[in-house]
Scaffold this active site. Structure first.
Site, PDB file in Angstrom:
ATOM      1  N   TYR A 105      -6.486   2.527  13.226  1.00  0.00           N
ATOM      2  CA  TYR A 105      -5.533   3.017  12.228  1.00  0.00           C
ATOM      3  C   TYR A 105      -4.250   3.517  12.872  1.00  0.00           C
ATOM      4  CZ  TYR A 105      -8.306   2.307   8.076  1.00  0.00           C
ATOM      5  OH  TYR A 105      -8.979   1.705   7.035  1.00  0.00           O
TER       6      TYR A 105
ATOM      7  N   GLN B 216      -1.557  -0.916  -3.826  1.00  0.00           N
ATOM      8  CA  GLN B 216      -2.786  -0.753  -3.025  1.00  0.00           C
ATOM      9  C   GLN B 216      -2.413  -0.515  -1.570  1.00  0.00           C
ATOM     10  OE1 GLN B 216      -5.800  -4.048  -4.285  1.00  0.00           O
ATOM     11  NE2 GLN B 216      -3.803  -4.752  -4.978  1.00  0.00           N
TER      12      GLN B 216
ATOM     13  N   VAL C 192      -0.943   1.051   1.894  1.00  0.00           N
ATOM     14  CA  VAL C 192      -0.942   2.399   2.467  1.00  0.00           C
ATOM     15  C   VAL C 192       0.316   2.620   3.320  1.00  0.00           C
ATOM     16  CG1 VAL C 192      -3.472   2.462   2.478  1.00  0.00           C
ATOM     17  CG2 VAL C 192      -2.274   1.690   4.539  1.00  0.00           C
TER      18      VAL C 192
ATOM     19  N   HIS D  73      -4.826   3.336  -2.876  1.00  0.00           N
ATOM     20  CA  HIS D  73      -5.689   3.350  -1.687  1.00  0.00           C
ATOM     21  C   HIS D  73      -5.185   4.317  -0.623  1.00  0.00           C
ATOM     22  CE1 HIS D  73      -7.351  -0.923  -2.860  1.00  0.00           C
ATOM     23  NE2 HIS D  73      -7.842   0.057  -3.597  1.00  0.00           N
TER      24      HIS D  73
ATOM     25  N   CYS E 192     -10.809  19.152  12.957  1.00  0.00           N
ATOM     26  CA  CYS E 192     -10.259  19.990  11.892  1.00  0.00           C
ATOM     27  C   CYS E 192     -10.209  21.451  12.359  1.00  0.00           C
ATOM     28  CB  CYS E 192     -11.153  19.865  10.665  1.00  0.00           C
ATOM     29  SG  CYS E 192     -10.766  21.006   9.342  1.00  0.00           S
TER      30      CYS E 192
ATOM     31  N   GLY F 135       1.576 -10.123  -4.639  1.00  0.00           N
ATOM     32  CA  GLY F 135       0.984 -10.114  -3.300  1.00  0.00           C
ATOM     33  C   GLY F 135      -0.383  -9.494  -3.165  1.00  0.00           C
ATOM     34  N   THR F 136      -1.248  -9.744  -4.138  1.00  0.00           N
ATOM     35  CA  THR F 136      -2.637  -9.277  -3.965  1.00  0.00           C
ATOM     36  C   THR F 136      -3.616 -10.411  -4.225  1.00  0.00           C
ATOM     37  OG1 THR F 136      -4.322  -7.666  -4.619  1.00  0.00           O
ATOM     38  CG2 THR F 136      -2.772  -8.321  -6.340  1.00  0.00           C
TER      39      THR F 136
ATOM     40  N   ASN G 126       2.681 -14.926  -5.857  1.00  0.00           N
ATOM     41  CA  ASN G 126       1.799 -15.055  -4.694  1.00  0.00           C
ATOM     42  C   ASN G 126       1.905 -16.490  -4.188  1.00  0.00           C
ATOM     43  OD1 ASN G 126      -0.505 -15.198  -2.948  1.00  0.00           O
ATOM     44  ND2 ASN G 126      -1.475 -13.550  -4.096  1.00  0.00           N
ATOM     45  N   PRO G 127       2.060 -16.724  -2.898  1.00  0.00           N
ATOM     46  CA  PRO G 127       2.117 -18.113  -2.415  1.00  0.00           C
ATOM     47  C   PRO G 127       0.795 -18.853  -2.631  1.00  0.00           C
ATOM     48  CG  PRO G 127       2.535 -16.544  -0.608  1.00  0.00           C
ATOM     49  CD  PRO G 127       2.234 -15.734  -1.829  1.00  0.00           C
TER      50      PRO G 127
HETATM   51  C1  BJW Z   1       1.843 -12.873  -0.274  1.00  0.00           C
HETATM   52  C2  BJW Z   1       2.727 -13.115   0.760  1.00  0.00           C
HETATM   53  C3  BJW Z   1       4.098 -12.995   0.462  1.00  0.00           C
HETATM   54  C4  BJW Z   1       0.748 -13.349   1.537  1.00  0.00           C
HETATM   55  N1  BJW Z   1       4.490 -12.669  -0.778  1.00  0.00           N
HETATM   56  N2  BJW Z   1       2.251 -12.553  -1.473  1.00  0.00           N
HETATM   57  C5  BJW Z   1     -19.221  -6.212  -5.773  1.00  0.00           C
HETATM   58  C6  BJW Z   1     -18.474  -6.569  -6.877  1.00  0.00           C
HETATM   59  C7  BJW Z   1     -17.369  -5.804  -7.280  1.00  0.00           C
HETATM   60  C8  BJW Z   1     -17.023  -4.660  -6.596  1.00  0.00           C
HETATM   61  C9  BJW Z   1     -17.756  -4.302  -5.502  1.00  0.00           C
HETATM   62  C10 BJW Z   1     -18.853  -5.056  -5.111  1.00  0.00           C
HETATM   63  N3  BJW Z   1     -19.377  -4.476  -4.001  1.00  0.00           N
HETATM   64  C11 BJW Z   1     -18.646  -3.361  -3.704  1.00  0.00           C
HETATM   65  C12 BJW Z   1     -17.665  -3.254  -4.619  1.00  0.00           C
HETATM   66  C13 BJW Z   1     -16.624  -2.213  -4.667  1.00  0.00           C
HETATM   67  C14 BJW Z   1     -15.539  -2.437  -3.634  1.00  0.00           C
HETATM   68  C15 BJW Z   1     -14.979  -3.846  -3.788  1.00  0.00           C
HETATM   69  O1  BJW Z   1     -14.165  -4.129  -4.626  1.00  0.00           O
HETATM   70  N4  BJW Z   1     -15.441  -4.756  -2.956  1.00  0.00           N
HETATM   71  C16 BJW Z   1     -15.058  -6.164  -3.068  1.00  0.00           C
HETATM   72  C17 BJW Z   1     -14.253  -6.592  -1.833  1.00  0.00           C
HETATM   73  C18 BJW Z   1     -16.312  -6.960  -3.242  1.00  0.00           C
HETATM   74  N5  BJW Z   1     -14.523  -1.446  -3.918  1.00  0.00           N
HETATM   75  C19 BJW Z   1     -14.601  -0.215  -3.418  1.00  0.00           C
HETATM   76  O2  BJW Z   1     -15.478   0.121  -2.632  1.00  0.00           O
HETATM   77  C20 BJW Z   1     -13.552   0.771  -3.875  1.00  0.00           C
HETATM   78  N6  BJW Z   1     -14.169   1.964  -4.322  1.00  0.00           N
HETATM   79  C21 BJW Z   1     -15.001   1.959  -5.367  1.00  0.00           C
HETATM   80  O3  BJW Z   1     -15.226   0.974  -6.041  1.00  0.00           O
HETATM   81  O4  BJW Z   1     -15.569   3.194  -5.611  1.00  0.00           O
HETATM   82  C22 BJW Z   1     -16.663   3.240  -6.506  1.00  0.00           C
HETATM   83  C23 BJW Z   1     -17.918   2.982  -5.679  1.00  0.00           C
HETATM   84  C24 BJW Z   1     -18.539   4.061  -5.098  1.00  0.00           C
HETATM   85  C25 BJW Z   1     -19.696   3.839  -4.346  1.00  0.00           C
HETATM   86  C26 BJW Z   1     -20.194   2.541  -4.155  1.00  0.00           C
HETATM   87  C27 BJW Z   1     -19.526   1.468  -4.713  1.00  0.00           C
HETATM   88  C28 BJW Z   1     -18.367   1.698  -5.494  1.00  0.00           C
HETATM   89  C29 BJW Z   1     -12.635   1.147  -2.726  1.00  0.00           C
HETATM   90  C30 BJW Z   1     -11.831   0.003  -2.244  1.00  0.00           C
HETATM   91  C31 BJW Z   1     -11.025   0.416  -1.019  1.00  0.00           C
HETATM   92  C32 BJW Z   1     -10.283  -0.729  -0.409  1.00  0.00           C
HETATM   93  N7  BJW Z   1      -9.788  -0.345   0.860  1.00  0.00           N
HETATM   94  C33 BJW Z   1      -8.948  -1.241   1.594  1.00  0.00           C
HETATM   95  C34 BJW Z   1      -8.599  -0.587   2.943  1.00  0.00           C
HETATM   96  C35 BJW Z   1      -7.583   0.544   2.701  1.00  0.00           C
HETATM   97  C36 BJW Z   1      -7.208   1.246   3.960  1.00  0.00           C
HETATM   98  C37 BJW Z   1      -6.550   0.351   4.956  1.00  0.00           C
HETATM   99  O5  BJW Z   1      -5.383  -0.050   4.767  1.00  0.00           O
HETATM  100  O6  BJW Z   1      -7.204   0.060   5.952  1.00  0.00           O
HETATM  101  O7  BJW Z   1      -7.761  -1.526   0.855  1.00  0.00           O
HETATM  102  S1  BJW Z   1      -9.665  -2.876   1.827  1.00  0.00           S
HETATM  103  C38 BJW Z   1      -8.151  -3.751   1.639  1.00  0.00           C
HETATM  104  O8  BJW Z   1      -8.200  -4.574   0.445  1.00  0.00           O
HETATM  105  C39 BJW Z   1      -7.078  -2.679   1.372  1.00  0.00           C
HETATM  106  C40 BJW Z   1      -6.237  -3.337   0.311  1.00  0.00           C
HETATM  107  O9  BJW Z   1      -5.486  -2.367  -0.404  1.00  0.00           O
HETATM  108  C41 BJW Z   1      -7.270  -4.063  -0.520  1.00  0.00           C
HETATM  109  C42 BJW Z   1      -6.699  -5.179  -1.347  1.00  0.00           C
HETATM  110  O10 BJW Z   1      -6.197  -6.196  -0.544  1.00  0.00           O
HETATM  111  P1  BJW Z   1      -4.836  -6.930  -0.936  1.00  0.00           P
HETATM  112  O11 BJW Z   1      -3.732  -5.963  -0.954  1.00  0.00           O
HETATM  113  O12 BJW Z   1      -5.038  -7.753  -2.132  1.00  0.00           O
HETATM  114  O13 BJW Z   1      -4.605  -7.831   0.372  1.00  0.00           O
HETATM  115  P2  BJW Z   1      -5.244  -9.274   0.693  1.00  0.00           P
HETATM  116  O14 BJW Z   1      -5.077  -9.492   2.155  1.00  0.00           O
HETATM  117  O15 BJW Z   1      -6.603  -9.414   0.150  1.00  0.00           O
HETATM  118  O16 BJW Z   1      -4.315 -10.296  -0.095  1.00  0.00           O
HETATM  119  C43 BJW Z   1      -2.960 -10.474   0.228  1.00  0.00           C
HETATM  120  C44 BJW Z   1      -2.358 -11.462  -0.749  1.00  0.00           C
HETATM  121  O17 BJW Z   1      -0.971 -11.580  -0.475  1.00  0.00           O
HETATM  122  C45 BJW Z   1      -2.971 -12.868  -0.645  1.00  0.00           C
HETATM  123  O18 BJW Z   1      -3.324 -13.317  -1.946  1.00  0.00           O
HETATM  124  C46 BJW Z   1      -1.818 -13.707  -0.071  1.00  0.00           C
HETATM  125  O19 BJW Z   1      -1.802 -15.040  -0.573  1.00  0.00           O
HETATM  126  C47 BJW Z   1      -0.613 -12.943  -0.550  1.00  0.00           C
HETATM  127  N8  BJW Z   1       0.618 -13.112   0.251  1.00  0.00           N
HETATM  128  N9  BJW Z   1       2.047 -13.483   1.898  1.00  0.00           N
HETATM  129  C48 BJW Z   1       3.552 -12.485  -1.714  1.00  0.00           C
HETATM  130  N10 BJW Z   1       5.072 -13.243   1.429  1.00  0.00           N
HETATM  131 ZN    ZN Z   2     -12.608  20.389   7.963  1.00  0.00          ZN
END
Ligand code: BJW
Ligand code: ZN
Length: 251
Positions: A66, A101, A103, A119, A149, A189-190, A215-216
């Site tokens: 990180y 989403q 950070v 996030h 801490c 972009g998600t 999104n591309p």
């Molecule tokens: C462009 C471009 C250009 C490229 N122009 N575009 C089964 C089913 C459903 C849900 C779940 C499941 N099992 C578990 C879950 C829950 C889980 C989840 O959703 N998992 C799935 C992956 C299956 N979710 C969670 O755990 C969340 N919490 C939750 O649900 O709490 C309740 C709970 C409690 C206890 C147990 C279970 C549930 C929390 C989610 C946290 C996500 N964290 C991260 C890391 C953050 C910190 C860090 O930065 O390190 O967040 S993971 C990562 O993914 C990050 C992002 O914000 C997030 C989304 O990704 P994003 O932004 O969409 O990026 P990409 O890379 O996926 O896509 C990029 C896009 O851009 C692509 O489409 C490209 O084509 C495009 N692109 N160039 C425009 N120039």
């Molecule tokens: Zn503490």
């Protein structure tokens, strides 16, 4: 033609909500998560780096990963034309809510005034045990292990949301309210695979909103969207703004 259609829809909408993901920062040199070549998850295991279990198993590994990303974001990355365009739309349209989403804080640095962080933020820190927030000096950030801490001795961590963790409630509430009350949702972009964030465009659509996806690559959101604009956000968004301005749709 689709750019003009998007400009018209944005110019006519009364309430706009926007959901962004890592793709909006890709043109700033910030890696996405799921790009098959350059994405974080192409090289690293999300369970090892973005979960409580991963942090417990190797806090130093997670901390260094990180802090390396933090340095990249604060010292190398600059907001791109897509971030600036979204800030401009916020100024042009009366009711505009930006939900991200990401950070990386590049929306704020690109001029956006009100940003809802679903996030968390990589520039903030809190204790993983007691929750106390911490301001860290550079030496603490660049250390090999997470600082302790000052209240309870627990490990300090970045204030981002890991898998299995709940999203911050105020951000969740604000994002849901924006999705339920908008008449247009702009998605940029998600990949639309991480929940609950990925639910937001569907919530908006169920309430009758128009959904525009930029999104591309196609995604589950581009498949349900009213309008899908394939391409990089740093190119498409400025084109939409030009069309809005040409047609006098900004005010
Ligand atoms: C462009 C471009 C250009 C490229 N122009 N575009 C089964 C089913 C459903 C849900 C779940 C499941 N099992 C578990 C879950 C829950 C889980 C989840 O959703 N998992 C799935 C992956 C299956 N979710 C969670 O755990 C969340 N919490 C939750 O649900 O709490 C309740 C709970 C409690 C206890 C147990 C279970 C549930 C929390 C989610 C946290 C996500 N964290 C991260 C890391 C953050 C910190 C860090 O930065 O390190 O967040 S993971 C990562 O993914 C990050 C992002 O914000 C997030 C989304 O990704 P994003 O932004 O969409 O990026 P990409 O890379 O996926 O896509 C990029 C896009 O851009 C692509 O489409 C490209 O084509 C495009 N692109 N160039 C425009 N120039
Ligand atoms: Zn503490």
């Amino acid at each position: 033609m689709t750019i003009l259609a998007a400009a018209r829809l944005l110019g006519q909408a009364q309430k706009i909500a926007c959901l962004t993901g890592a793709g909006v920062s890709a043109e700033s040199g910030v890696a996405t998560f799921r790009d098959p070549q350059t994405g974080h998850w192409a090289r690293f295991d999300p369970q090892q780096l973005a979960s409580q279990a991963g942090f417990a198993a190797d806090p130093g590994l997670v901390w260094r990963w990180y802090m390396e990303r933090l340095l990249g974001v604060t010292q190398r990355a600059q907001p791109n034309a897509g971030h600036r365009a979204l800030a401009e739309i916020e100024q042009m349209r009366p009711h505009f809510t930006l939900v991200t989403q990401n950070v990386d804080n590049l929306h704020e640095r690109g001029g956006s005034q009100n940003v809802i962080h679903l996030h968390g933020e990589i520039t903030r820190f809190h204790c993983n045990r007691c929750g106390r927030t911490h301001d860290l000096k550079e030496a603490e950030q660049t250390a090999a292990e997470p600082p302790r801490c000052t209240s309870c001795g627990g490990p300090v961590r970045p204030s981002v949301v890991w898998f299995g963790e709940n999203l911050p409630l105020p951000a969740m509430n604000a994002a849901w309210q924006a999705a339920e009350s908008c008449d247009l949702m702009l998605v940029v972009g998600t990949s639309g695979v991480v929940y609950p964030a990925a639910q937001l465009p569907f919530v908006a659509q169920e309430r009758g909103a128009v959904v525009i996806d930029i999104n591309p690559e196609p995604s589950p959101i581009s498949e349900m969207a009213t309008l899908y604009l394939p391409g990089p956000s740093g190119v498409i968004l400025p084109q939409i703004i030009s069309q809005m301005q040409e047609a006098g749709l900004g005010e």
